[in-house]
Design an enzyme around this catalytic site. Sequence first.
Site, short mmCIF file in Angstrom:
data_model
loop_
_atom_site.label_atom_id
_atom_site.label_comp_id
_atom_site.label_asym_id
_atom_site.label_seq_id
_atom_site.Cartn_x
_atom_site.Cartn_y
_atom_site.Cartn_z
N GLY A 139 -12.48 27.63 17.58
CA GLY A 139 -11.74 26.39 17.76
C GLY A 139 -10.23 26.54 17.70
O GLY A 139 -9.52 25.54 17.61
N ASN A 151 -8.82 29.28 11.93
CA ASN A 151 -9.67 29.43 13.11
C ASN A 151 -9.15 30.60 13.93
O ASN A 151 -7.95 30.67 14.22
CB ASN A 151 -9.63 28.15 13.95
CG ASN A 151 -10.26 26.97 13.23
OD1 ASN A 151 -11.25 27.12 12.51
ND2 ASN A 151 -9.68 25.78 13.38
N ASP A 169 -0.23 18.12 9.92
CA ASP A 169 -0.91 18.15 11.22
C ASP A 169 -0.74 16.80 11.93
O ASP A 169 -0.83 15.74 11.32
CB ASP A 169 -2.41 18.44 11.01
CG ASP A 169 -3.09 18.91 12.27
OD1 ASP A 169 -3.44 20.10 12.36
OD2 ASP A 169 -3.26 18.08 13.20
N ILE A 170 -0.53 16.85 13.22
CA ILE A 170 -0.30 15.63 14.02
C ILE A 170 -1.58 14.79 14.13
O ILE A 170 -1.52 13.59 14.36
CB ILE A 170 0.24 16.01 15.42
CG1 ILE A 170 1.04 14.89 16.04
CG2 ILE A 170 -0.86 16.50 16.34
CD1 ILE A 170 1.86 15.31 17.24
N HIS A 210 -2.33 30.20 11.98
CA HIS A 210 -2.05 29.08 11.09
C HIS A 210 -3.19 28.86 10.13
O HIS A 210 -4.36 29.04 10.48
CB HIS A 210 -1.74 27.80 11.86
CG HIS A 210 -2.71 27.49 12.96
ND1 HIS A 210 -2.71 28.14 14.17
CD2 HIS A 210 -3.74 26.59 13.02
CE1 HIS A 210 -3.67 27.66 14.93
NE2 HIS A 210 -4.32 26.72 14.25
P1 5GP Z 1 -6.43 25.01 15.66
O1 5GP Z 1 -7.40 24.13 16.39
O2 5GP Z 1 -5.68 25.92 16.58
O3 5GP Z 1 -7.01 25.74 14.48
O4 5GP Z 1 -5.37 24.03 15.02
C1 5GP Z 1 -4.27 23.54 15.70
C2 5GP Z 1 -3.82 22.29 14.98
O5 5GP Z 1 -2.52 21.97 15.40
C3 5GP Z 1 -4.69 21.07 15.25
O6 5GP Z 1 -5.23 20.59 14.03
C4 5GP Z 1 -3.73 20.09 15.90
O7 5GP Z 1 -3.97 18.76 15.53
C5 5GP Z 1 -2.38 20.59 15.45
N1 5GP Z 1 -1.29 20.30 16.36
C6 5GP Z 1 -1.32 20.47 17.72
N2 5GP Z 1 -0.13 20.11 18.24
C7 5GP Z 1 0.66 19.72 17.20
C8 5GP Z 1 2.00 19.25 17.14
O8 5GP Z 1 2.73 19.12 18.12
N3 5GP Z 1 2.47 18.93 15.90
C9 5GP Z 1 1.71 19.07 14.77
N4 5GP Z 1 2.27 18.71 13.61
N5 5GP Z 1 0.43 19.52 14.82
C10 5GP Z 1 -0.09 19.84 16.02
#
Ligand code: 5GP
Length: 114
Positions: A93, A87, A31-32, A100
């Site tokens: 969220g 999520n 995760d970034i 994912h």
């Molecule tokens: P969500 O909030 O949809 O459950 O999780 C999305 C996740 O994707 C977040 O934890 C966010 O930090 C991660 N994320 C968003 N953009 C990128 C990206 O460009 N690269 C990576 N490696 N992770 C990302």
Amino acid sequence: MMTDNLFLKIINKQIPAKIAYEDDLCLAFHDINPQAPVHVLIIPKKVIRTHEDIADADRDVLGHLHLVAAKLAKQLGLEEGYRLIVNCKEQAGQTVPHLHMHLLGGRDLTWPPG
Ligand code: 5GP
């Protein structure tokens, strides 16, 4: 939730990511914006927008994501435990419209989550 499927771009290598594992069915990458010392996202290569959209035909790929998560947890040293999170939609969220699984570990994780 964003309209653009950012994770499809990561699958297609149009956007770089630190890949932890890849095979025909799935991709796992760091995760970034990590929320724990280990924070990996495990995604199917098939586009499934949300957990709500899973179908009987996705049974194998969903089981596969769990097996990959367990193997990665071992490889990444999470013997003390780890948490898997999916999520689903805005209220939970979800920000990226591609199913994912978050694999989190390496610190004490509190419960209940926020
Ligand atoms: P969500 O909030 O949809 O459950 O999780 C999305 C996740 O994707 C977040 O934890 C966010 O930090 C991660 N994320 C968003 N953009 C990128 C990206 O460009 N690269 C990576 N490696 N992770 C990302």
